[in-house]
Enzyme design. Structure first.
Site, short mmCIF file in Angstrom:
data_model
loop_
_atom_site.label_atom_id
_atom_site.label_comp_id
_atom_site.label_asym_id
_atom_site.label_seq_id
_atom_site.Cartn_x
_atom_site.Cartn_y
_atom_site.Cartn_z
N CYS A 1 0.86 -1.19 0.00
CA CYS A 1 0.00 0.00 0.00
C CYS A 1 0.90 1.24 0.00
O CYS A 1 1.70 1.42 -0.91
CB CYS A 1 -0.98 -0.03 1.17
SG CYS A 1 -0.24 -0.16 2.80
N ARG B 1 -2.41 -0.92 5.39
CA ARG B 1 -3.57 -1.44 4.68
C ARG B 1 -3.26 -2.81 4.06
O ARG B 1 -4.11 -3.70 4.02
CB ARG B 1 -4.01 -0.45 3.59
CG ARG B 1 -4.69 0.80 4.11
CD ARG B 1 -4.98 1.80 3.01
NE ARG B 1 -3.79 2.52 2.59
CZ ARG B 1 -3.75 3.41 1.58
NH1 ARG B 1 -4.83 3.64 0.86
NH2 ARG B 1 -2.63 4.04 1.29
#
Length: 286
Positions: free
Chosen positions: A244, A249
């Site tokens: 990410c 994430r």
């Protein structure tokens, strides 16, 4: 959402429900850990008995861009009162972004008795369950950890470069605007952290949030397979790298692919776009 055991996960034991946590708050061999993006949430109210692990202060080396070493992890584990036999249950904001990130770091030190509370902080609050501002009194332990093992679930820049050269599976879990290079971070955040926008060549775009329901719980295995295997065409038996912007994430997607879908070799590239987009000479696509 249906009972966790009925959703068809490869390793359903890595998830527990809010009800399970409520029933095990006082177990001596269980430690509840809150890990958030927002540092104001824990002091504003947390699950009774839960300790806080701050992703910046507790999990990162104070000088280098890297995680804490063995001694640092032993000190953290001792301070929050756990042993290698303690079951740690992580939960937090952002549909458990930072909870999965903390779990991933704990697994770098081979703490395998680590689980995620499905639905995270949002589900606990929406169910009207108890919160407290009282910090628990924790007796320090003596924790003996192995050296951090970066070889199994962590990817580095040069390894990613080799991986894409071999046509390996790569999942970019950022927003579509970040993937296209229009933005350097999600909407609502400062657009900073990289000199260039775009994505790593050959990466498939699949925002991390597609794996979560509106209440923060994980989608069923069937729904996840429809996304990652049928739509993206990922092979569960082939090496896969997720990334990410800084690795938080993508730790969520790493957790989904590894524990819920049973992919055999998934690594989180925590250098992610802040490293790749700032590195001289690395290939970028838009």
């Amino acid at each position: 959402m249906s009972d966790i055991s009925s959703r068809g996960y490869a390793n359903a034991d890595k998830l527990v429900s809010t009800a399970w946590v409520a029933q095990h708050l006082n177990d001596s061999d269980v430690r509840i850990i809150e890990s958030n993006e927002d540092p104001l949430l824990y002091p504003s109210g947390h699950i009774p008995g839960a300790v806080e692990v701050d992703w910046v202060k507790d999990l990162n080396d104070p000088l280098r861009r890297d995680y804490l070493g063995r001694a640092g992890f032993e000190a953290l584990a001792s301070r929050i009162g756990i042993t290698p036999e303690t079951t740690v249950v992580f939960y937090g904001d952002k549909s458990n972004w930072w909870a999965t990130y903390a779990l991933w770091v704990f697994e770098l030190f081979n703490h395998k008795k680590a689980k995620i509370m499905d639905g995270g902080r949002l589900k606990w609050v929406e169910e009207g369950r108890e919160l407290t501002r009282e910090k628990p009194s924790v007796s320090p332990t003596t924790y003996s950890a192995p050296e951090r093992d970066d070889s199994q679930i962590r990817a580095f820049r040069d390894g990613v470069l080799q991986h894409i050269g071999e046509g390996g599976q790569l999942v970019d879990v950022r927003s579509p605007a970040e993937f296209s290079g229009e933005k350097l971070h999600m909407e609502g955040y400062p657009q900073e952290g990289a000199v260039r926008g775009g994505h790593i060549p050959g990466a498939s775009s699949c925002p991390w949030s597609r794996a979560a329901n509106e209440d923060g719980t994980f989608k069923s295995a069937a729904d996840l397979r429809a996304i990652y295997q049928e739509e993206l065409g990922l092979d569960p038996g082939a090496p896969t790298i997720a990334y990410c912007r800084i690795g938080e994430r993508s730790s969520h997607t790493w957790f989904v692919l590894t524990n819920l879908l049973g992919f055999g070799d998934v690594r989180n590239y925590d250098g992610s776009w802040t490293e790749w987009g700032n590195s001289v000479g690395l290939p970028i696509e838009k």
